[in-house]
Design an enzyme around this catalytic site. Structure first.
Site, mmCIF file in Angstrom:
data_model
loop_
_atom_site.group_PDB
_atom_site.id
_atom_site.type_symbol
_atom_site.label_atom_id
_atom_site.label_comp_id
_atom_site.label_asym_id
_atom_site.label_seq_id
_atom_site.Cartn_x
_atom_site.Cartn_y
_atom_site.Cartn_z
ATOM 1 N N GLU A 124 -0.146 -2.232 6.784
ATOM 2 C CA GLU A 124 0.637 -1.612 7.865
ATOM 3 C C GLU A 124 0.358 -2.289 9.206
ATOM 4 O O GLU A 124 1.240 -2.433 10.039
ATOM 5 C CB GLU A 124 0.326 -0.112 7.985
ATOM 6 C CG GLU A 124 0.901 0.744 6.880
ATOM 7 C CD GLU A 124 2.419 0.924 6.973
ATOM 8 O OE1 GLU A 124 2.939 1.173 8.077
ATOM 9 O OE2 GLU A 124 3.091 0.779 5.931
ATOM 10 N N CYS A 146 1.041 1.246 -6.134
ATOM 11 C CA CYS A 146 1.335 1.633 -4.752
ATOM 12 C C CYS A 146 2.404 0.661 -4.294
ATOM 13 O O CYS A 146 2.274 -0.554 -4.517
ATOM 14 C CB CYS A 146 0.082 1.506 -3.884
ATOM 15 S SG CYS A 146 0.427 1.615 -2.106
ATOM 16 N N CYS A 182 7.127 5.909 -3.083
ATOM 17 C CA CYS A 182 5.732 6.085 -2.673
ATOM 18 C C CYS A 182 5.029 6.754 -3.849
ATOM 19 O O CYS A 182 5.362 7.887 -4.214
ATOM 20 C CB CYS A 182 5.685 6.982 -1.436
ATOM 21 S SG CYS A 182 4.029 7.445 -0.933
ATOM 22 N N ASP A 229 9.142 6.237 2.137
ATOM 23 C CA ASP A 229 7.735 5.858 1.932
ATOM 24 C C ASP A 229 6.956 6.269 3.180
ATOM 25 O O ASP A 229 7.533 6.520 4.244
ATOM 26 C CB ASP A 229 7.592 4.347 1.699
ATOM 27 C CG ASP A 229 6.132 3.950 1.401
ATOM 28 O OD1 ASP A 229 5.455 4.707 0.686
ATOM 29 O OD2 ASP A 229 5.667 2.913 1.903
ATOM 30 N N SER A 230 5.635 6.313 3.028
ATOM 31 C CA SER A 230 4.788 6.604 4.181
ATOM 32 C C SER A 230 4.894 5.493 5.222
ATOM 33 O O SER A 230 4.575 5.708 6.387
ATOM 34 C CB SER A 230 3.337 6.732 3.730
ATOM 35 O OG SER A 230 2.928 5.514 3.147
ATOM 36 N N HIS A 251 3.111 -0.526 -1.555
ATOM 37 C CA HIS A 251 2.674 -1.560 -0.607
ATOM 38 C C HIS A 251 2.142 -2.803 -1.342
ATOM 39 O O HIS A 251 2.193 -3.901 -0.793
ATOM 40 C CB HIS A 251 1.544 -1.036 0.284
ATOM 41 C CG HIS A 251 1.998 -0.148 1.408
ATOM 42 N ND1 HIS A 251 2.472 1.122 1.211
ATOM 43 C CD2 HIS A 251 2.045 -0.366 2.752
ATOM 44 C CE1 HIS A 251 2.778 1.659 2.388
ATOM 45 N NE2 HIS A 251 2.524 0.778 3.334
HETATM 46 N N1 DGL Z 1 3.135 3.074 -0.507
HETATM 47 C C1 DGL Z 1 2.610 4.332 -0.872
HETATM 48 C C2 DGL Z 1 2.294 4.420 -2.344
HETATM 49 O O1 DGL Z 1 3.061 3.873 -3.115
HETATM 50 C C3 DGL Z 1 1.716 5.059 0.057
HETATM 51 C C4 DGL Z 1 0.523 4.421 0.545
HETATM 52 C C5 DGL Z 1 -0.200 5.264 1.566
HETATM 53 O O2 DGL Z 1 0.440 5.740 2.502
HETATM 54 O O3 DGL Z 1 -1.419 5.427 1.426
HETATM 55 O O4 DGL Z 1 1.335 5.029 -2.747
#
Ligand code: DGL
Length: 270
Positions: A162, A194, A70, A7-8, A196
């Site tokens: 984050e 997402c 992600c 993931d990012s 997150h």
């Molecule tokens: N958690 C990621 C997603 O599912 C990336 C969020 C991001 O880096 O903007 O999209």
């Protein structure tokens, strides 16, 4: 037999947690590209380049199969990676399809024509890049007819998570839900598109109301991965060590990860 999870940043930990519980015998190597998060405000070429670099690092760590935990990378880069970049003996899978299969009441590999499904009004919460890609609507159109999707790009939310600023994150969730409800007053289902966002799932559910079913990906992806590894046992790579890698500050990322997962997590520099 290691499997990579990318993931990012911290969001993919929601997926890691579920796959670890479902497949406790598999060592997972997690990669957080924290130095470059958020991806959701980047263009598709940039997301492609960053995701390939991170995925290569996971291949180098002994993973033959990498899960892009992600949605932004799954939406903006996965197809191009599979078509032009992934070596023939490696696999990269995304997190979109298991979610859409659950929403459309399908099992893995059911490629029958699109049909009517129970839900008709679906709210999608995702990053600006995922919303812009329209990948969710495209995958849905292959499987279902007559589903009205209203997408809300949740700018700022990944940064707040984050940074561990949960007061700001909660305020952003409530204002993005309000904005969505102005466009679609009565969604039946909401997709947290997402990885997150499940870290804020209770707030989403509270803001949406109890009558809205909130779908998040972690457990759906875990079931799909277990099924995939049953059918492709050779894709458990040669690595034997689990671990956590980050391009960011390992101490800061470890502290935030430990807070979110409520267990000690120690990241090393990638
Ligand atoms: N958690 C990621 C997603 O599912 C990336 C969020 C991001 O880096 O903007 O999209």
């Amino acid at each position: 037999m290691a499997v990579g999870v990318f993931d990012s940043g911290l969001g993919g930990l929601t997926v890691l947690d579920a796959v670890t519980k479902r497949l406790p015998e598999v060592p997972f190597v997690y990669f957080a590209d924290s130095a470059h998060a958020p991806y959701g405000v980047r263009d598709a070429d940039d997301v492609f380049d960053l995701t390939c670099t991170a995925t290569q690092r996971l291949f180098d760590a002994g993973c033959d199969l990498v899960i892009l935990a992600c949605n932004t990378a799954s939406a903006a880069a996965l197809r191009r990676m599979q078509e032009s970049w992934v070596p023939h003996d490696k696999r990269v899978l995304g997190v979109f399809v298991p979610l859409i299969e659950a929403l459309t009441e399908r099992h893995w590999g059911d490629n029958s024509p699109p049909r009517e499904v129970a839900v008709q009004h679906v709210a999608l919460f995702a990053t600006p890049a995922t919303v812009r890609s329209r990948a969710f609507q495209r995958e849905l159109a292959f499987r279902a007819i007559g589903v009205d999707v209203e997408a809300q790009a949740c700018g700022g939310l990944v940064d707040a998570i984050e940074e561990g600023d949960m007061i700001l994150a909660e305020a952003l969730v409530r204002s993005h839900v309000d904005a969505l409800k102005r466009k679609m007053p009565d969604p039946e289902a909401a997709i947290l598109g997402c990885t997150h966002y499940p870290l804020m799932e209770e707030i989403f559910q509270d803001a949406l109301g109890p009558e809205v079913s909130v779908y998040s990906q972690a457990s759906l992806v875990a079931e799909s991965l277990a099924d995939y590894l049953d059918r492709h046992p050779q894709m458990r790579g040669p690595g034997s060590e689990a671990g956590f890698l980050t391009t960011g500050n390992p101490k800061k990322v470890s502290d935030h990860a430990t807070h979110f997962l409520r267990r000690k997590i120690t990241f090393e520099g990638a």
